[in-house]
Design a protein around this motif. Structure first.
Motif, short mmCIF file in Angstrom:
data_model
loop_
_atom_site.label_atom_id
_atom_site.label_comp_id
_atom_site.label_asym_id
_atom_site.label_seq_id
_atom_site.Cartn_x
_atom_site.Cartn_y
_atom_site.Cartn_z
N ASP A 223 0.84 -1.20 0.00
CA ASP A 223 0.00 0.00 0.00
C ASP A 223 0.87 1.25 0.00
O ASP A 223 2.09 1.16 0.07
CB ASP A 223 -0.94 0.00 1.21
CG ASP A 223 -0.17 -0.13 2.53
OD1 ASP A 223 0.96 0.42 2.63
OD2 ASP A 223 -0.69 -0.76 3.45
N ASP A 224 0.23 2.40 -0.08
CA ASP A 224 0.96 3.66 -0.13
C ASP A 224 1.77 3.92 1.13
O ASP A 224 2.84 4.50 1.08
CB ASP A 224 0.00 4.83 -0.37
CG ASP A 224 -0.41 4.92 -1.84
OD1 ASP A 224 0.27 4.29 -2.69
OD2 ASP A 224 -1.40 5.60 -2.14
N ARG A 225 1.26 3.49 2.29
CA ARG A 225 2.00 3.70 3.54
C ARG A 225 3.31 2.93 3.51
O ARG A 225 4.34 3.45 3.93
CB ARG A 225 1.15 3.31 4.75
CG ARG A 225 0.05 4.32 5.05
CD ARG A 225 -0.72 3.98 6.31
NE ARG A 225 -1.31 2.65 6.25
CZ ARG A 225 -2.44 2.35 5.60
NH1 ARG A 225 -3.09 3.30 4.95
NH2 ARG A 225 -2.92 1.12 5.60
N ALA A 226 3.27 1.71 3.03
CA ALA A 226 4.49 0.91 2.93
C ALA A 226 5.46 1.56 1.95
O ALA A 226 6.67 1.61 2.18
CB ALA A 226 4.16 -0.52 2.50
N TRP A 227 4.93 2.05 0.85
CA TRP A 227 5.76 2.76 -0.14
C TRP A 227 6.43 3.96 0.51
O TRP A 227 7.63 4.16 0.37
CB TRP A 227 4.88 3.20 -1.31
CG TRP A 227 5.53 4.21 -2.20
CD1 TRP A 227 5.30 5.56 -2.20
CD2 TRP A 227 6.52 3.97 -3.21
NE1 TRP A 227 6.09 6.16 -3.15
CE2 TRP A 227 6.85 5.22 -3.78
CE3 TRP A 227 7.17 2.83 -3.68
CZ2 TRP A 227 7.79 5.35 -4.80
CZ3 TRP A 227 8.10 2.97 -4.69
CH2 TRP A 227 8.40 4.20 -5.23
N ASP A 228 5.65 4.76 1.23
CA ASP A 228 6.19 5.96 1.88
C ASP A 228 7.27 5.59 2.90
O ASP A 228 8.28 6.30 3.01
CB ASP A 228 5.07 6.76 2.57
CG ASP A 228 4.12 7.40 1.57
OD1 ASP A 228 4.51 7.52 0.38
OD2 ASP A 228 3.01 7.77 1.96
N ARG A 229 7.07 4.50 3.64
CA ARG A 229 8.07 4.06 4.61
C ARG A 229 9.36 3.64 3.89
O ARG A 229 10.45 3.98 4.35
CB ARG A 229 7.54 2.89 5.45
CG ARG A 229 6.58 3.32 6.55
CD ARG A 229 6.37 2.21 7.57
NE ARG A 229 5.80 1.00 6.97
CZ ARG A 229 4.49 0.80 6.77
NH1 ARG A 229 3.62 1.73 7.13
NH2 ARG A 229 4.07 -0.32 6.24
N ALA A 230 9.22 2.92 2.80
CA ALA A 230 10.39 2.47 2.04
C ALA A 230 11.18 3.66 1.51
O ALA A 230 12.41 3.73 1.63
CB ALA A 230 9.97 1.55 0.90
N VAL A 231 10.48 4.62 0.93
CA VAL A 231 11.14 5.81 0.39
C VAL A 231 11.75 6.64 1.52
O VAL A 231 12.86 7.16 1.40
CB VAL A 231 10.15 6.66 -0.44
CG1 VAL A 231 10.77 7.98 -0.85
CG2 VAL A 231 9.73 5.88 -1.69
N GLY A 232 11.05 6.74 2.65
CA GLY A 232 11.56 7.48 3.79
C GLY A 232 12.86 6.90 4.32
O GLY A 232 13.82 7.63 4.60
N ALA A 233 12.91 5.56 4.44
CA ALA A 233 14.12 4.90 4.93
C ALA A 233 15.26 5.12 3.95
O ALA A 233 16.40 5.38 4.34
CB ALA A 233 13.86 3.40 5.11
N PHE A 234 14.96 5.03 2.68
CA PHE A 234 15.94 5.25 1.61
C PHE A 234 16.53 6.65 1.71
O PHE A 234 17.74 6.84 1.70
CB PHE A 234 15.22 5.03 0.28
CG PHE A 234 16.01 5.44 -0.93
CD1 PHE A 234 16.92 4.57 -1.49
CD2 PHE A 234 15.80 6.67 -1.52
CE1 PHE A 234 17.63 4.94 -2.63
CE2 PHE A 234 16.50 7.04 -2.65
CZ PHE A 234 17.41 6.17 -3.21
#
Length: 76
Positions: A6-17
């Motif tokens: 979902d978008d939240r998981a996407w945002d977390r992945a990009v945030g960690a990156f």
């Protein structure tokens, strides 16, 4: 790995990156950092070599993330 569900998981992945990348950029940009000093936890790698590896690794994963994102948008 699996595609972000979902978008939240996407945002977390990009945030960690971005956090990891920012930390490496800060280290390299700091004038007191000796880019040719071996890194403390390494096996003789220099800070500069590690920075280049991180940049290359991050570019690869950013490409993967973009492909996953496109796939999710197409599927949605």
């Amino acid at each position: 790995g699996d595609a972000p569900p979902d978008d939240r998981a996407w945002d977390r992945a990009v945030g960690a990156f971005r956090t990891d990348l920012a930390a490496m950029c800060a280290l390299v940009a700091d004038p007191s950092t000796d880019l040719f000093a071996p890194i403390a936890h390494g096996e003789g790698q220099t800070v500069l070599r590690e920075a280049l590896l991180v940049a290359d690794h991050n570019a690869y994963h950013l490409g993967q993330l973009m492909l996953v994102r496109r796939g999710l948008e197409a599927a949605g």
